[in-house]
Motif scaffolding. Sequence first.
Motif, PDB file in Angstrom:
ATOM      1  N   HIS A 102      41.585  47.045  25.954  1.00 62.12           N
ATOM      2  CA  HIS A 102      41.800  46.471  27.288  1.00 62.12           C
ATOM      3  C   HIS A 102      42.192  44.990  27.181  1.00 62.12           C
ATOM      4  CE1 HIS A 102      41.485  46.137  31.588  1.00 62.12           C
ATOM      5  NE2 HIS A 102      40.613  45.163  31.491  1.00 62.12           N
ATOM      6  N   LYS A 106      45.558  43.404  28.647  1.00 60.72           N
ATOM      7  CA  LYS A 106      45.574  42.218  29.521  1.00 60.72           C
ATOM      8  C   LYS A 106      46.538  41.167  28.976  1.00 60.72           C
ATOM      9  CE  LYS A 106      41.732  40.509  31.489  1.00 60.72           C
ATOM     10  NZ  LYS A 106      40.306  40.160  31.646  1.00 60.72           N
ATOM     11  N   ARG A 214      47.157  52.834  43.009  1.00 59.71           N
ATOM     12  CA  ARG A 214      46.452  51.544  43.031  1.00 59.71           C
ATOM     13  C   ARG A 214      46.185  51.101  41.599  1.00 59.71           C
ATOM     14  NH1 ARG A 214      42.354  49.132  41.521  1.00 59.71           N
ATOM     15  NH2 ARG A 214      41.654  51.072  40.575  1.00 59.71           N
ATOM     16  N   HIS A 215      46.509  49.882  41.315  1.00 62.96           N
ATOM     17  CA  HIS A 215      46.178  49.293  40.013  1.00 62.96           C
ATOM     18  C   HIS A 215      45.663  47.887  40.273  1.00 62.96           C
ATOM     19  CE1 HIS A 215      48.140  52.357  37.492  1.00 62.96           C
ATOM     20  NE2 HIS A 215      49.017  52.441  38.470  1.00 62.96           N
ATOM     21  N   SER A 216      44.788  47.435  39.412  1.00 56.39           N
ATOM     22  CA  SER A 216      44.345  46.043  39.515  1.00 56.39           C
ATOM     23  C   SER A 216      45.501  45.147  39.119  1.00 56.39           C
ATOM     24  CB  SER A 216      43.179  45.795  38.554  1.00 56.39           C
ATOM     25  OG  SER A 216      42.065  46.537  38.955  1.00 56.39           O
ATOM     26  N   ARG A 218      46.431  40.956  38.517  1.00 52.68           N
ATOM     27  CA  ARG A 218      45.725  39.692  38.280  1.00 52.68           C
ATOM     28  C   ARG A 218      46.604  38.480  38.542  1.00 52.68           C
ATOM     29  NH1 ARG A 218      44.384  43.724  35.052  1.00 52.68           N
ATOM     30  NH2 ARG A 218      42.190  44.272  34.784  1.00 52.68           N
ATOM     31  N   GLN A 267      32.783  32.816  36.049  1.00 54.85           N
ATOM     32  CA  GLN A 267      32.922  34.267  35.850  1.00 54.85           C
ATOM     33  C   GLN A 267      33.591  34.574  34.512  1.00 54.85           C
ATOM     34  OE1 GLN A 267      35.690  36.496  35.915  1.00 54.85           O
ATOM     35  NE2 GLN A 267      34.472  38.369  36.071  1.00 54.85           N
ATOM     36  N   GLY A 269      36.258  36.131  33.477  1.00 58.08           N
ATOM     37  CA  GLY A 269      36.978  37.374  33.154  1.00 58.08           C
ATOM     38  C   GLY A 269      38.470  37.327  33.396  1.00 58.08           C
ATOM     39  N   VAL A 270      38.961  36.255  34.000  1.00 52.60           N
ATOM     40  CA  VAL A 270      40.409  36.155  34.240  1.00 52.60           C
ATOM     41  C   VAL A 270      40.921  34.781  33.788  1.00 52.60           C
ATOM     42  CG1 VAL A 270      40.970  37.911  35.982  1.00 52.60           C
ATOM     43  CG2 VAL A 270      39.795  35.840  36.703  1.00 52.60           C
ATOM     44  N   CYS A 321      41.991  42.759  42.458  1.00 55.20           N
ATOM     45  CA  CYS A 321      41.373  43.075  41.158  1.00 55.20           C
ATOM     46  C   CYS A 321      39.867  42.857  41.261  1.00 55.20           C
ATOM     47  CB  CYS A 321      41.943  42.184  40.054  1.00 55.20           C
ATOM     48  SG  CYS A 321      41.221  42.554  38.431  1.00 55.20           S
ATOM     49  N   PRO A 322      39.081  43.923  41.005  1.00 50.81           N
ATOM     50  CA  PRO A 322      37.627  43.713  40.981  1.00 50.81           C
ATOM     51  C   PRO A 322      37.254  42.908  39.750  1.00 50.81           C
ATOM     52  CG  PRO A 322      38.162  45.981  40.317  1.00 50.81           C
ATOM     53  CD  PRO A 322      39.458  45.299  40.638  1.00 50.81           C
ATOM     54  N   LEU A 323      36.248  42.073  39.889  1.00 52.51           N
ATOM     55  CA  LEU A 323      35.767  41.280  38.746  1.00 52.51           C
ATOM     56  C   LEU A 323      34.252  41.408  38.656  1.00 52.51           C
ATOM     57  CD1 LEU A 323      37.728  37.917  39.215  1.00 52.51           C
ATOM     58  CD2 LEU A 323      38.377  39.863  37.792  1.00 52.51           C
ATOM     59  N   ASN A 324      33.771  41.501  37.429  1.00 58.05           N
ATOM     60  CA  ASN A 324      32.331  41.719  37.266  1.00 58.05           C
ATOM     61  C   ASN A 324      31.512  40.462  37.577  1.00 58.05           C
ATOM     62  OD1 ASN A 324      31.320  40.227  34.701  1.00 58.05           O
ATOM     63  ND2 ASN A 324      33.309  41.068  34.137  1.00 58.05           N
ATOM     64  N   SER A 365      45.492  51.005  31.613  1.00 56.05           N
ATOM     65  CA  SER A 365      44.125  51.522  31.826  1.00 56.05           C
ATOM     66  C   SER A 365      44.113  53.039  32.015  1.00 56.05           C
ATOM     67  CB  SER A 365      43.482  50.838  33.045  1.00 56.05           C
ATOM     68  OG  SER A 365      43.259  49.485  32.785  1.00 56.05           O
ATOM     69  N   ARG A 367      43.133  56.872  32.003  1.00 61.79           N
ATOM     70  CA  ARG A 367      41.850  57.501  32.315  1.00 61.79           C
ATOM     71  C   ARG A 367      41.597  58.732  31.444  1.00 61.79           C
ATOM     72  NH1 ARG A 367      42.205  53.252  35.354  1.00 61.79           N
ATOM     73  NH2 ARG A 367      41.121  53.280  37.375  1.00 61.79           N
TER      74      ARG A 367
HETATM   75  C1  LIG Z   1      32.994  46.178  38.475  1.00 58.69           C
HETATM   76  C2  LIG Z   1      34.297  45.802  37.805  1.00 58.69           C
HETATM   77  C3  LIG Z   1      34.376  44.627  37.118  1.00 58.69           C
HETATM   78  C4  LIG Z   1      35.591  44.213  36.543  1.00 58.69           C
HETATM   79  N1  LIG Z   1      35.671  43.012  35.907  1.00 58.69           N
HETATM   80  C5  LIG Z   1      36.849  42.573  35.460  1.00 58.69           C
HETATM   81  C6  LIG Z   1      36.967  41.280  34.902  1.00 58.69           C
HETATM   82  O1  LIG Z   1      36.006  40.529  34.805  1.00 58.69           O
HETATM   83  N2  LIG Z   1      38.195  40.871  34.477  1.00 58.69           N
HETATM   84  C7  LIG Z   1      39.300  41.676  34.587  1.00 58.69           C
HETATM   85  O2  LIG Z   1      40.384  41.237  34.222  1.00 58.69           O
HETATM   86  N3  LIG Z   1      39.210  42.915  35.129  1.00 58.69           N
HETATM   87  C8  LIG Z   1      38.029  43.378  35.567  1.00 58.69           C
HETATM   88  N4  LIG Z   1      37.931  44.620  36.147  1.00 58.69           N
HETATM   89  C9  LIG Z   1      39.127  45.415  36.341  1.00 58.69           C
HETATM   90  C10 LIG Z   1      39.187  46.558  35.339  1.00 58.69           C
HETATM   91  O3  LIG Z   1      39.667  46.066  34.132  1.00 58.69           O
HETATM   92  C11 LIG Z   1      40.106  47.640  35.896  1.00 58.69           C
HETATM   93  O4  LIG Z   1      39.593  48.082  37.117  1.00 58.69           O
HETATM   94  C12 LIG Z   1      40.187  48.821  34.925  1.00 58.69           C
HETATM   95  O5  LIG Z   1      40.882  48.442  33.771  1.00 58.69           O
HETATM   96  C13 LIG Z   1      40.890  49.983  35.585  1.00 58.69           C
HETATM   97  O6  LIG Z   1      42.186  49.606  35.948  1.00 58.69           O
HETATM   98  P1  LIG Z   1      42.753  49.720  37.424  1.00 58.69           P
HETATM   99  O7  LIG Z   1      41.826  48.964  38.315  1.00 58.69           O
HETATM  100  O8  LIG Z   1      44.114  49.082  37.338  1.00 58.69           O
HETATM  101  O9  LIG Z   1      42.817  51.154  37.773  1.00 58.69           O
HETATM  102  C14 LIG Z   1      36.722  45.050  36.661  1.00 58.69           C
HETATM  103  C15 LIG Z   1      36.611  46.275  37.333  1.00 58.69           C
HETATM  104  C16 LIG Z   1      35.419  46.642  37.895  1.00 58.69           C
HETATM  105  C17 LIG Z   1      35.330  47.945  38.648  1.00 58.69           C
END
Ligand SMILES: Cc1cc2nc3c(=O)[nH]c(=O)nc-3n(C[C@H](O)[C@H](O)[C@H](O)COP(=O)(O)O)c2cc1C
Length: 378
Positions: A102, A106, A214-216, A218, A267, A269-270, A321-324, A365, A367
């Motif tokens: 992953h 990225k 849908r895709h995340s 950034r 955070q 993560g990005v 984009c969700p981030l943890n 990403s 599945r």
């Molecule tokens: C709870 C959660 C936390 C995540 N945290 C991060 C993060 O910190 N940084 C990031 O780049 N992506 C983050 N993601 C995005 C995931 O990388 C992404 O959802 C996953 O690779 C699936 O891809 P998609 O959302 O494009 O389907 C997070 C996703 C979720 C659900």
Amino acid sequence: MIKVIIVNGIKIVCLQCFGFIKKSFKLSVTENANKKGDAMGVKALMEKVLPTRLMVGIKNFRQTIHLYKDSFLQACRFNRNYSHIDPKEQVQVETRVMFLTHQIEKGLSHGDFRYGFGKKIFNELPFMLNRMEQIDINFINNTVYRESMAALHEYMARHMDAGQDVSWQKSLFTGEQWEHIINADLQDGGSLIIRQKDKLHNSELSFMMLNEHRHSVREFSDEPVSLNDLEQAIQMSMRTPSVCNRQPTRIHVIRNKQLIKQALNIQGGVNGYPLPPVLILITSDLRAFMTSYERNEGFTDGGLFGMTLLLALESMGLGSCPLNTMFNRKAEKSTRKLLNLPDYEMLVMYIEVGHFKEQVKTCKSTRFNGKTITTVHE
Ligand SMILES: Cc1cc2nc3c(=O)[nH]c(=O)nc-3n(C[C@H](O)[C@H](O)[C@H](O)COP(=O)(O)O)c2cc1C
């Protein structure tokens, strides 16, 4: 035999004391009850003889004991099973390969592509791939392995096409692995292009199509996101179910650039991506819960809300984009201070929001197949 669990010093000692007191009380009450020929249960009798306020105190104290004990047992289970450094089980190894792959995806999807990125990844990934090959006899068809090969293929190809030297990276893989990288199927992993024009009719898509596409993302366009649009997406997400309909989820919409910057710095993560126009923080209000057994429910309800919100935003043609918020204590403390969060709210996740750029790369990403995660109990 007395089992001593040391977690929270005084509290666990109390647990032992409480058990003793309860037992003694039970004995004396039972003796009493037997004498009188009364079959009333201990609890009912306690409720009858003790003042209501004391009874409430005892009940709340019991919950506190359960909370510490169950949290400790939960920590033990987590510790027994998570993917430690140097994992042995297949799923644990796959976890690490997926995590590293992953990171490559990225890096490949960065608008500002950095040649030679991923030194740390390359120091770990070949070892983990070797281990996967030893553990899974069918590794060649393993989704995680294939995604890794495809991401590595794209990495090497992008570097080689630009005349960049990848001899160091190549030297880390076995001859067989290099063959798999060269012959990887690009559908299995790597980066993917998302186009703004493909999102124009999202509100008319079937759930299946909306969800599938849908895709995340950034990186976002500079166009500001209106508060009205955000409120609409949040309102749509209010249909998310929650335990007893208690609706514990709380939403913080952060539009101040400086706050977004500081929050994302914590955070982490990005890092390296441009700032999003909006950052949403999903939290859960702990005052909506009633027993120790509900201690994790806020994550479930908040997570469900998060998914609805992601789809609501997507249906409105907004990228996200969700981030943890998997923070250590210091990061959590700094975040709480920065956003002035009350003690009763627990962090669930962030969501970056913005308008789509004309074109942006993102991670494939890939599945697993649903059947591989399903156990049917008949
Ligand atoms: C709870 C959660 C936390 C995540 N945290 C991060 C993060 O910190 N940084 C990031 O780049 N992506 C983050 N993601 C995005 C995931 O990388 C992404 O959802 C996953 O690779 C699936 O891809 P998609 O959302 O494009 O389907 C997070 C996703 C979720 C659900």
